[in-house]
Each structure stands twice: as structure tokens, then as C-alpha cells.
Design a protein around this motif. Structure first.
Motif, PDB file in Angstrom:
ATOM      1  N   UNK A   1      86.154  73.978 -32.278  1.00 16.89           N
ATOM      2  CA  UNK A   1      86.453  74.529 -33.595  1.00 16.89           C
ATOM      3  C   UNK A   1      85.590  75.755 -33.892  1.00 16.89           C
ATOM      4  N   UNK A   2      86.174  76.631 -34.662  1.00 14.76           N
ATOM      5  CA  UNK A   2      85.458  77.765 -35.242  1.00 14.76           C
ATOM      6  C   UNK A   2      85.822  77.762 -36.721  1.00 14.76           C
ATOM      7  N   UNK A   3      84.807  77.737 -37.579  1.00 13.75           N
ATOM      8  CA  UNK A   3      85.045  77.699 -39.023  1.00 13.75           C
ATOM      9  C   UNK A   3      84.425  78.946 -39.645  1.00 13.75           C
ATOM     10  N   UNK A   4      85.285  79.771 -40.207  1.00 16.57           N
ATOM     11  CA  UNK A   4      84.853  80.964 -40.926  1.00 16.57           C
ATOM     12  C   UNK A   4      84.881  80.640 -42.412  1.00 16.57           C
ATOM     13  N   UNK A   5      83.852  81.040 -43.155  1.00 20.13           N
ATOM     14  CA  UNK A   5      83.833  80.806 -44.597  1.00 20.13           C
ATOM     15  C   UNK A   5      83.393  82.077 -45.321  1.00 20.13           C
ATOM     16  N   UNK A   6      83.790  82.142 -46.589  1.00 20.45           N
ATOM     17  CA  UNK A   6      83.397  83.244 -47.452  1.00 20.45           C
ATOM     18  C   UNK A   6      84.327  84.438 -47.352  1.00 20.45           C
ATOM     19  N   UNK A   7      85.389  84.436 -48.135  1.00 16.33           N
ATOM     20  CA  UNK A   7      86.310  85.567 -48.213  1.00 16.33           C
ATOM     21  C   UNK A   7      86.743  86.030 -46.817  1.00 16.33           C
ATOM     22  N   UNK A   8      87.335  85.114 -46.059  1.00  8.22           N
ATOM     23  CA  UNK A   8      87.714  85.364 -44.662  1.00  8.22           C
ATOM     24  C   UNK A   8      88.957  86.254 -44.610  1.00  8.22           C
ATOM     25  N   UNK A   9      88.899  87.245 -43.743  1.00  4.50           N
ATOM     26  CA  UNK A   9      90.017  88.169 -43.542  1.00  4.50           C
ATOM     27  C   UNK A   9      90.149  88.403 -42.039  1.00  4.50           C
ATOM     28  N   UNK A  10      91.263  87.922 -41.454  1.00  2.00           N
ATOM     29  CA  UNK A  10      91.537  88.098 -40.027  1.00  2.00           C
ATOM     30  C   UNK A  10      92.764  88.991 -39.926  1.00  2.00           C
ATOM     31  N   UNK A  11      92.648  90.081 -39.142  1.00  2.00           N
ATOM     32  CA  UNK A  11      93.761  91.031 -38.995  1.00  2.00           C
ATOM     33  C   UNK A  11      93.945  91.416 -37.538  1.00  2.00           C
ATOM     34  N   UNK A  12      95.206  91.599 -37.168  1.00  5.43           N
ATOM     35  CA  UNK A  12      95.553  92.187 -35.884  1.00  5.43           C
ATOM     36  C   UNK A  12      96.916  92.827 -36.043  1.00  5.43           C
ATOM     37  N   UNK A  13      96.954  94.126 -35.939  1.00  5.47           N
ATOM     38  CA  UNK A  13      98.218  94.838 -36.123  1.00  5.47           C
ATOM     39  C   UNK A  13      98.792  94.549 -37.497  1.00  5.47           C
ATOM     40  N   UNK A  14     100.046  94.078 -37.531  1.00  6.08           N
ATOM     41  CA  UNK A  14     100.710  93.802 -38.809  1.00  6.08           C
ATOM     42  C   UNK A  14     100.391  92.420 -39.372  1.00  6.08           C
ATOM     43  N   UNK A  15      99.638  91.613 -38.618  1.00 12.35           N
ATOM     44  CA  UNK A  15      99.330  90.239 -39.045  1.00 12.35           C
ATOM     45  C   UNK A  15      98.040  90.204 -39.830  1.00 12.35           C
ATOM     46  N   UNK A  16      98.045  89.409 -40.900  1.00 13.97           N
ATOM     47  CA  UNK A  16      96.836  89.167 -41.686  1.00 13.97           C
ATOM     48  C   UNK A  16      96.814  87.704 -42.116  1.00 13.97           C
ATOM     49  N   UNK A  17      95.637  87.071 -42.038  1.00 17.23           N
ATOM     50  CA  UNK A  17      95.419  85.704 -42.509  1.00 17.23           C
ATOM     51  C   UNK A  17      94.124  85.710 -43.305  1.00 17.23           C
ATOM     52  N   UNK A  18      94.196  85.254 -44.576  1.00 19.38           N
ATOM     53  CA  UNK A  18      93.001  85.254 -45.417  1.00 19.38           C
ATOM     54  C   UNK A  18      92.839  83.912 -46.108  1.00 19.38           C
ATOM     55  N   UNK A  19      91.611  83.627 -46.523  1.00 11.92           N
ATOM     56  CA  UNK A  19      91.308  82.411 -47.272  1.00 11.92           C
ATOM     57  C   UNK A  19      89.824  82.334 -47.539  1.00 11.92           C
ATOM     58  N   UNK A  20      89.437  81.415 -48.382  1.00 15.94           N
ATOM     59  CA  UNK A  20      88.013  81.174 -48.608  1.00 15.94           C
ATOM     60  C   UNK A  20      87.392  80.555 -47.362  1.00 15.94           C
ATOM     61  N   UNK A  21      88.228  79.813 -46.603  1.00 12.34           N
ATOM     62  CA  UNK A  21      87.775  79.143 -45.379  1.00 12.34           C
ATOM     63  C   UNK A  21      88.933  79.143 -44.387  1.00 12.34           C
ATOM     64  N   UNK A  22      88.644  79.497 -43.137  1.00 17.78           N
ATOM     65  CA  UNK A  22      89.655  79.435 -42.079  1.00 17.78           C
ATOM     66  C   UNK A  22      89.050  78.672 -40.912  1.00 17.78           C
ATOM     67  N   UNK A  23      89.726  77.599 -40.501  1.00 14.29           N
ATOM     68  CA  UNK A  23      89.286  76.810 -39.352  1.00 14.29           C
ATOM     69  C   UNK A  23      90.289  76.978 -38.226  1.00 14.29           C
ATOM     70  N   UNK A  24      89.770  77.302 -37.047  1.00  9.40           N
ATOM     71  CA  UNK A  24      90.602  77.483 -35.869  1.00  9.40           C
ATOM     72  C   UNK A  24      90.248  76.369 -34.882  1.00  9.40           C
ATOM     73  N   UNK A  25      91.272  75.667 -34.373  1.00 10.87           N
ATOM     74  CA  UNK A  25      91.061  74.552 -33.448  1.00 10.87           C
ATOM     75  C   UNK A  25      91.742  74.845 -32.122  1.00 10.87           C
ATOM     76  N   UNK A  26      91.095  74.379 -31.037  1.00 11.21           N
ATOM     77  CA  UNK A  26      91.683  74.528 -29.710  1.00 11.21           C
ATOM     78  C   UNK A  26      91.655  73.171 -29.011  1.00 11.21           C
ATOM     79  N   UNK A  27      92.487  73.038 -27.982  1.00 10.39           N
ATOM     80  CA  UNK A  27      92.522  71.781 -27.223  1.00 10.39           C
ATOM     81  C   UNK A  27      91.532  71.837 -26.064  1.00 10.39           C
ATOM     82  N   UNK A  28      91.498  70.799 -25.224  1.00  9.37           N
ATOM     83  CA  UNK A  28      90.565  70.720 -24.098  1.00  9.37           C
ATOM     84  C   UNK A  28      90.788  71.811 -23.055  1.00  9.37           C
ATOM     85  N   UNK A  29      91.986  72.348 -22.996  1.00 10.21           N
ATOM     86  CA  UNK A  29      92.279  73.426 -22.053  1.00 10.21           C
ATOM     87  C   UNK A  29      91.909  74.794 -22.620  1.00 10.21           C
ATOM     88  N   UNK A  30      91.395  74.816 -23.852  1.00 15.93           N
ATOM     89  CA  UNK A  30      90.993  76.070 -24.476  1.00 15.93           C
ATOM     90  C   UNK A  30      92.112  76.787 -25.198  1.00 15.93           C
TER      91      UNK A  30
END
Length: 176
Positions: A50-79
Motif C-alpha cells: 500500500x501507498x497512502x497519500x494524505x493532505x490535499x492529494x492531486x495525482x495527474x497524468x496527461x488528461x487524467x486527474x484523481x484528487x482527495x484528502x486521502x488516496x490509498x493505492x493497493x497492489x497484489x503480491x505480483x506488484x
């Protein structure tokens, strides 16, 4: 054999998260665009995946944007990236599917992106805009590949019902 460090997997995973693997569903340049992440804090747990970003999170790539007070990203055993969850008073996601199509924009107190299924859940005060069409409710589910919307007035864990509302604009006829 040891697993590679989480940070490179996270970078590759965020690319997969933000764009998926089908170029037709995102602007062609998005895949090669740099990923920009802004947050006040990052808590990374390689063993838990897991990776947990907190505090006015802003993730951008090209035309994509994801924002929130907290963003948690999860991966499986294969990464592989499996899920991204954004929370906040008004978490937000947007992407332009193709150059000739308008932005798809969504809001909710919780946004869950299921990577393998290419499915987005918008929960509590959910709102989705596809061009001039809008959908509101307690729970909205959007399937990226099929461009299908499912809506309900209630969401699990949310006390008040939020009736489903839709505004569908008629298509313009040629010459009008």
C-alpha cells in the motif's frame, strides 16, 4: 529472488491506474506523460502493498486527474496495481477518453477505482458528468470500457438516501 522495491512498482502501477491498457480509452499522449503527485504526506508499506497519500492529494497524468484528502493505492503480491481509493468531502476523478470526446468527470465522498475491471465506484453524494449528461445519487458505478452507468439512491455505510437524478441532453440534429 527478492521483490523489486515498491516505489518503481508504484510508478508503473499509477500509470496503469490512470490510463489502463487500452489506448482508445485515453488520449494517445497520456501514456507517455509524466506522472505528477502532490500531497502533504506519503506512508509507504512495501510488505502490505500500500501507498497512502494524505493532505490535499492531486495525482495527474496527461488528461487524467484523481484528487482527495486521502488516496490509498493497493497492489497484489505480483506488484500489480489492484485498487485506488480516494476519499474526502469531494474526491474527484476526470479523464478525456478521446480527443473528440468531452471530459468524463466524477465526484463522491469516496471514489474507488478497480483497475482490472476498469470500474469506478462513486459513493455518497456521487455525481458523474459525461458531456452534458449528468447522473447523481448515493452510489454510481461507471464501467470505463463499456461506458455504462449504474446508479442507486443508497450506498452501503451511508445513512441518508440520495435519490438518483439524471439529466440527459438530446443529441443535436445536423443543421440545428
Amino acid at each position: 529472488m527478492t521483490r523489486p522495491p515498491f516505489a518503481p512498482l508504484l510508478t508503473l502501477g499509477v500509470i496503469g491506474l490512470l490510463l489502463g491498457s487500452t489506448p482508445a480509452l485515453a488520449l494517445e499522449g497520456d501514456a507517455s506523460a509524466p506522472i505528477e503527485v502532490e500531497a502533504d504526506r506519503l506512508d509507504l508499506d512495501d510488505r502490505a502493498g500500500t501507498a497512502v497519500y494524505t493532505g490535499d492529494v492531486d495525482i495527474r497524468q496527461g488528461s487524467m486527474q484523481l484528487t482527495g484528502a486521502r488516496v490509498e493505492i493497493q497492489r497484489n503480491d505480483q506488484g500489480q496495481l489492484t485498487r485506488a481509493t480516494a476519499t474526502g468531502e469531494r474526491a474527484y476523478i476526470e479523464q478525456q477518453p478521446a480527443p473528440d470526446e468531452p471530459l468524463v468527470r466524477g465526484w463522491g465522498r469516496t471514489i474507488i477505482y478497480h483497475v482490472a475491471e476498469r470500474r469506478i465506484e462513486l459513493i455518497d453524494r456521487a455525481e458523474l458528468h459525461q458531456g452534458s449528461d449528468t447522473f447523481d445519487g448515493g452510489y454510481l458505478e461507471y464501467f470505463l470500457d463499456r461506458r455504462v452507468v449504474q446508479a442507486r439512491s443508497d450506498a452501503e455505510g451511508v445513512d441518508d438516501r440520495q435519490r438518483v437524478r439524471m439529466t440527459l441532453e438530446p443529441e443535436q440534429q445536423d443543421g440545428q
